[in-house]
Design a protein around this motif. Structure first.
Motif, short mmCIF file in Angstrom:
data_model
loop_
_atom_site.label_atom_id
_atom_site.label_comp_id
_atom_site.label_asym_id
_atom_site.label_seq_id
_atom_site.Cartn_x
_atom_site.Cartn_y
_atom_site.Cartn_z
N ARG A 1 -0.96 -59.49 -9.51
CA ARG A 1 -1.48 -60.04 -10.77
C ARG A 1 -0.66 -61.25 -11.21
O ARG A 1 -1.16 -62.16 -11.85
CB ARG A 1 -1.55 -58.97 -11.86
CG ARG A 1 -2.62 -57.92 -11.54
CD ARG A 1 -3.02 -57.09 -12.71
NE ARG A 1 -3.92 -57.75 -13.64
CZ ARG A 1 -5.24 -57.86 -13.51
NH1 ARG A 1 -5.84 -57.38 -12.43
NH2 ARG A 1 -5.98 -58.46 -14.41
N ASP B 1 -13.09 -51.80 -13.15
CA ASP B 1 -13.78 -52.27 -11.95
C ASP B 1 -13.59 -51.35 -10.75
O ASP B 1 -14.31 -51.47 -9.76
CB ASP B 1 -13.43 -53.73 -11.60
CG ASP B 1 -11.95 -54.01 -11.47
OD1 ASP B 1 -11.13 -53.12 -11.75
OD2 ASP B 1 -11.61 -55.14 -11.09
N ASN B 2 -12.66 -50.41 -10.79
CA ASN B 2 -12.58 -49.38 -9.75
C ASN B 2 -13.22 -48.06 -10.22
O ASN B 2 -13.93 -47.42 -9.45
CB ASN B 2 -11.13 -49.10 -9.32
CG ASN B 2 -10.58 -50.17 -8.37
OD1 ASN B 2 -9.68 -50.92 -8.71
ND2 ASN B 2 -11.14 -50.24 -7.17
N PHE C 1 -13.61 -61.39 -9.73
CA PHE C 1 -12.29 -60.88 -10.12
C PHE C 1 -12.38 -60.09 -11.45
O PHE C 1 -12.93 -60.59 -12.44
CB PHE C 1 -11.32 -62.05 -10.29
CG PHE C 1 -9.95 -61.64 -10.78
CD1 PHE C 1 -9.14 -60.82 -10.01
CD2 PHE C 1 -9.48 -62.06 -12.02
CE1 PHE C 1 -7.88 -60.43 -10.46
CE2 PHE C 1 -8.23 -61.68 -12.48
CZ PHE C 1 -7.43 -60.86 -11.69
N ASP C 2 -11.87 -58.87 -11.43
CA ASP C 2 -11.86 -57.96 -12.59
C ASP C 2 -13.26 -57.64 -13.10
O ASP C 2 -13.42 -57.19 -14.24
CB ASP C 2 -11.00 -58.52 -13.74
CG ASP C 2 -9.51 -58.21 -13.56
OD1 ASP C 2 -9.14 -57.53 -12.57
OD2 ASP C 2 -8.71 -58.65 -14.41
N GLY D 1 -9.47 -55.46 -3.95
CA GLY D 1 -8.69 -55.21 -5.15
C GLY D 1 -7.46 -56.10 -5.18
O GLY D 1 -7.54 -57.30 -4.89
N ALA D 2 -6.32 -55.49 -5.49
CA ALA D 2 -5.07 -56.26 -5.53
C ALA D 2 -4.42 -56.34 -4.15
O ALA D 2 -3.32 -56.86 -4.00
CB ALA D 2 -4.12 -55.60 -6.53
N ASN E 1 -13.38 -56.59 -7.02
CA ASN E 1 -13.37 -58.06 -6.99
C ASN E 1 -14.42 -58.67 -6.05
O ASN E 1 -15.16 -59.55 -6.44
CB ASN E 1 -11.99 -58.65 -6.65
CG ASN E 1 -10.91 -58.19 -7.61
OD1 ASN E 1 -11.19 -57.87 -8.75
ND2 ASN E 1 -9.67 -58.15 -7.16
N HIS F 1 -8.48 -51.15 -15.64
CA HIS F 1 -9.47 -51.98 -14.97
C HIS F 1 -10.61 -51.06 -14.59
O HIS F 1 -10.53 -50.34 -13.62
CB HIS F 1 -8.89 -52.62 -13.71
CG HIS F 1 -7.78 -53.56 -14.02
ND1 HIS F 1 -7.99 -54.74 -14.68
CD2 HIS F 1 -6.47 -53.47 -13.78
CE1 HIS F 1 -6.84 -55.34 -14.83
NE2 HIS F 1 -5.89 -54.60 -14.30
N ARG G 1 -3.57 -64.73 -3.64
CA ARG G 1 -3.21 -63.39 -3.20
C ARG G 1 -3.06 -63.30 -1.68
O ARG G 1 -2.29 -62.48 -1.17
CB ARG G 1 -4.25 -62.39 -3.68
CG ARG G 1 -4.09 -62.12 -5.17
CD ARG G 1 -4.98 -61.03 -5.61
NE ARG G 1 -4.57 -60.55 -6.92
CZ ARG G 1 -5.24 -59.64 -7.61
NH1 ARG G 1 -6.33 -59.11 -7.11
NH2 ARG G 1 -4.79 -59.24 -8.78
N1 HSE Z 1 -9.31 -56.17 -10.47
C1 HSE Z 1 -8.01 -55.60 -10.27
C2 HSE Z 1 -7.13 -56.64 -9.61
C3 HSE Z 1 -8.16 -54.40 -9.35
O1 HSE Z 1 -7.62 -57.32 -8.72
O2 HSE Z 1 -5.96 -56.78 -9.96
C4 HSE Z 1 -6.88 -53.65 -9.19
O3 HSE Z 1 -6.60 -52.89 -10.34
#
Ligand code: HSE
Length: 292
Positions: free
Chosen positions: A173, A130-131, A17-18, A246-247, A12, A128, A220
């Protein structure tokens, strides 16, 4: 027998994001794979007790399946699960490059991004990339909605501060807004473009400025005790940008050279003031998975 290592990653970076992800030089997972009739899994290291060893429940079992590469797989976790530092992606990426080498499959790193992302989907229900993209390719990565990936070599000092709090990915999420206003959209696009230009130049100031995110991060942050104080402390100590990793619950800070130690110390101290234990990794943008 083949050994491989894949790094922790931070997804992120605020405005992406994502989409955005970055490989960290450490911590990392290592795996050891050995040909077998059927896949079996052993796990040691950080948070090993929380990781299932049944092949159909573990991300590396799904990767072995996708590559048709049954093996005995030992995972040594350096990346704690549920840290916001791409723990399952690190295992998936390390297993993907190790099994690709063990069975001489000849897949490229780009091919392995989709294999590892599918592995993540089997286990977590959602993929995802993205990781897994930075865990495999290294550097800074941009994953589009159609999963095509671009990677950029960058070299920047980072601090990843991991508090002893639990944030479920489902909750993280769940708080993401369903819609954004046009003003927020324009701000986010400007920030994301600034951050990307900063990565191309390894310019900590541009990257930090581009991490601001008016949409996902404020929602978040509420889930992480002490977030605002830790963010302020990192910026006070010289970090150029701070965001949820991330999350969550980890918090990522981008630094200039020579500032990581004080940024790390102030972040841990601010968490302690909020009654939360934490550890900080003084790290930097790193390389992707390697076989050794
Ligand atoms: N892009 C994802 C998120 C990363 O922020 O929820 C975690 O899987």
């Amino acid at each position: 027998m083949v050994f491989a290592r894949a790094p922790a990653t931070s997804a992120n970076l605020g405005s992406g994001f994502d989409t955005f992800g970055v490989a960290l030089s450490h911590p990392a997972d290592t795996v050891q794979v050995e040909r077998a009739e059927e896949t079996s899994i052993e796990v040691s290291g950080a948070g090993a007790q929380f990781i299932p060893t049944e092949p159909d429940k573990n991300v590396v079992g799904a990767v072995a399946d996708a590559l048709d590469a049954p093996a005995h797989i030992h995972i040594d976790k350096g990346v704690r699960p549920s840290s916001g530092l791409g723990s399952s992606a690190a295992s998936a990426a390390a297993a993907a490059v190790a099994l690709n080498a063990l069975y001489d499959r000849g897949y490229s790193r780009a091919d392995l991004v989709s294999v590892a992302a599918e592995g993540e989907a089997v286990v977590s229900g959602e993929a995802h990339a993205d990781n897994v993209a930075p865990a495999l390719l290294g550097g800074f990565t941009i994953v589009r909605s159609d999963d095509t990936t671009t990677s950029i070599d960058a070299d920047l000092p980072l601090v990843a501060c991991l508090p002893e709090v639990v944030v479920s990915t489902r909750d993280a999420r769940g708080v993401v807004p369903d819609a954004v206003s046009m003003d927020d959209h324009v701000e986010t696009v400007g920030n994301a473009a600034t951050l990307t230009a900063g990565m191309c130049r390894s310019d900590a100031d541009l990257v930090g400025r581009g991490m601001d995110d008016p949409v996902v991060t404020p929602a978040r942050a509420e889930l992480i005790t002490g977030y605002e104080a830790v963010r302020e402390a990192a910026l006070d100590a010289g970090a150029t940008g701070v965001s949820v990793s991330g999350a969550g619950p980890s918090i990522l800070a981008v630094c200039r050279e020579g500032q990581r130690r004080s940024v790390a110390a102030r972040m841990v101290e601010a968490f302690a003031d909020a009654g939360v234990g934490a550890r900080a990794y003084q790290t930097r943008v790193g390389e992707g998975a390697t076989v050794f």
